[in-house]
Design an enzyme around this catalytic site. Sequence first.
Site, PDB file in Angstrom:
ATOM      1  N   GLU A   1     -16.592  48.988 -55.037  1.00  0.00           N
ATOM      2  CA  GLU A   1     -17.490  50.070 -54.558  1.00  0.00           C
ATOM      3  C   GLU A   1     -17.382  51.192 -55.191  1.00  0.00           C
ATOM      4  O   GLU A   1     -16.189  51.686 -55.613  1.00  0.00           O
ATOM      5  CB  GLU A   1     -17.039  50.189 -53.046  1.00  0.00           C
ATOM      6  N   CYS A   2     -18.507  51.635 -55.580  1.00  0.00           N
ATOM      7  CA  CYS A   2     -18.419  53.151 -56.425  1.00  0.00           C
ATOM      8  C   CYS A   2     -17.583  53.159 -57.827  1.00  0.00           C
ATOM      9  O   CYS A   2     -18.021  52.163 -58.654  1.00  0.00           O
ATOM     10  CB  CYS A   2     -17.979  54.363 -55.402  1.00  0.00           C
ATOM     11  N   GLY A   3     -16.346  53.875 -57.792  1.00  0.00           N
ATOM     12  CA  GLY A   3     -15.749  53.605 -59.209  1.00  0.00           C
ATOM     13  C   GLY A   3     -15.294  52.451 -59.490  1.00  0.00           C
ATOM     14  O   GLY A   3     -15.051  52.136 -60.417  1.00  0.00           O
TER      15      GLY A   3
ATOM     16  N   SER B   1     -21.649  48.099 -55.038  1.00  0.00           N
ATOM     17  CA  SER B   1     -22.435  49.089 -54.485  1.00  0.00           C
ATOM     18  C   SER B   1     -21.711  50.593 -54.620  1.00  0.00           C
ATOM     19  O   SER B   1     -20.401  50.433 -54.738  1.00  0.00           O
ATOM     20  CB  SER B   1     -22.718  48.907 -53.006  1.00  0.00           C
TER      21      SER B   1
END
Length: 438
Positions: free
Chosen positions: A325-327, A416
């Site tokens: 997720e993200c980073g 994501s």
Amino acid sequence: MIAAPASGQGKTSVTCGLARLHARAGRRVQVFKCGPDFLDPQWLALASGQPVDNLDLWINGEADLRTRLCHASESNEVILIEGVMGLFDGEPSAADLAQMLGVPVLAVVDASAMAQTFGALVHGLRHYQGGLKWAGALANRVTSDGHAHALQASVTAGHEDPLHAGWLGALRWDAAFALPERHLGLTAASELPDATARLDAMADALALTPLGQLDFVEWQRWAVRFDMPAEAPPETPKLLAGRTVAVAQDAAFCFIYPANLATLGALGARVMAFSPLADHALPPCDAVWLPGGYPELHVESLARLQRTRHGLAAHVAAGKPLWAECGGMMPLFEGLTLGDGRRHPMWSLLPGEVTMQPRLAALGSQQWDTPHGALRGHSFHYSTVDTSHPPAAQTQPARRFGRPEAVYRHGALQASYFHAWFASSPKATAHLFLPEAA
């Protein structure tokens, strides 16, 4: 609740100082953070000595946050809740949460560029929303004794007792307790060798204010009773029993809700930490979680990784689940370009390029309607992805003008910009870490 008229007023510093002050006095202190946030809780946890959970009416739901507060009240003497943005900002706002729970509000106001207007601002905060319990106001970044007297007079005019009028004191600005910031918020507490000294300096400064000089009996005026919700939360099914989830945890991958780790534990998973920055070999595991963080600050190290990179590639090739997720997602693409235009090759588990942006690219609460339940959470990122890989799904923004986030899937890999609050759907969470056929 420690709130403010806007961001940047000093809420986190004051909340940390209060937590530190009570903890040093031998009291057990539990701090919560209003809204989705990863960085403020790191400082709040260091100040209080306990993990910090987030409270968000939309993401958690009322039953979840009432349950957390009730459990906290059973084993703590002081509960502090740091607000988010301005007191009335957002739908729902920090004020809505305080009013629903019956928690009194302490307003921290940056008074560095005002005098008598301080009183008008405090009056507005106190009375703007009917039914809000009020503890008082603390003036921050005060420049002199004369400045402090003018601020106090603007609040206490016509009152014999300043405390009864809601005057809780003034704090001078001091570099000794300043908390440095960067593009996603505060610098992580773990990165500063003098982090504890900064918290002690803030506690010392608060100890000289009327707020800091209240004895614990006087604090009872703000006592609140937290009861369990009428409908008890369902028992978490042990869908991950006997399974090991490897979780990346280091300076590049540090955006982890303690509640998410607790949810994995409640699902029956064994959690093992590893450090990509240290180029750890992937531990023997059934699934991997790459949480968010600051890969852009460690891009050169991440580009050189061999054992972690090859371990993740082999893990996915074997059909084992990976949730990023993200980073945690950013290094999975082919390259990451920083703000200065320099491109660094990444791990190539997904096709495409990630580029850092000079401004915030997305912010807001999100819901992902998975086949196994609705996961709630948020997005907050300064990078964008350019990829030919079509999304397998999209989240739905909670706000009318929000933008959805793509959810990419490549075999057993799912990724994501969406940060999930695992407790919002333990069943959907479990399926992030289970083979597709499970």
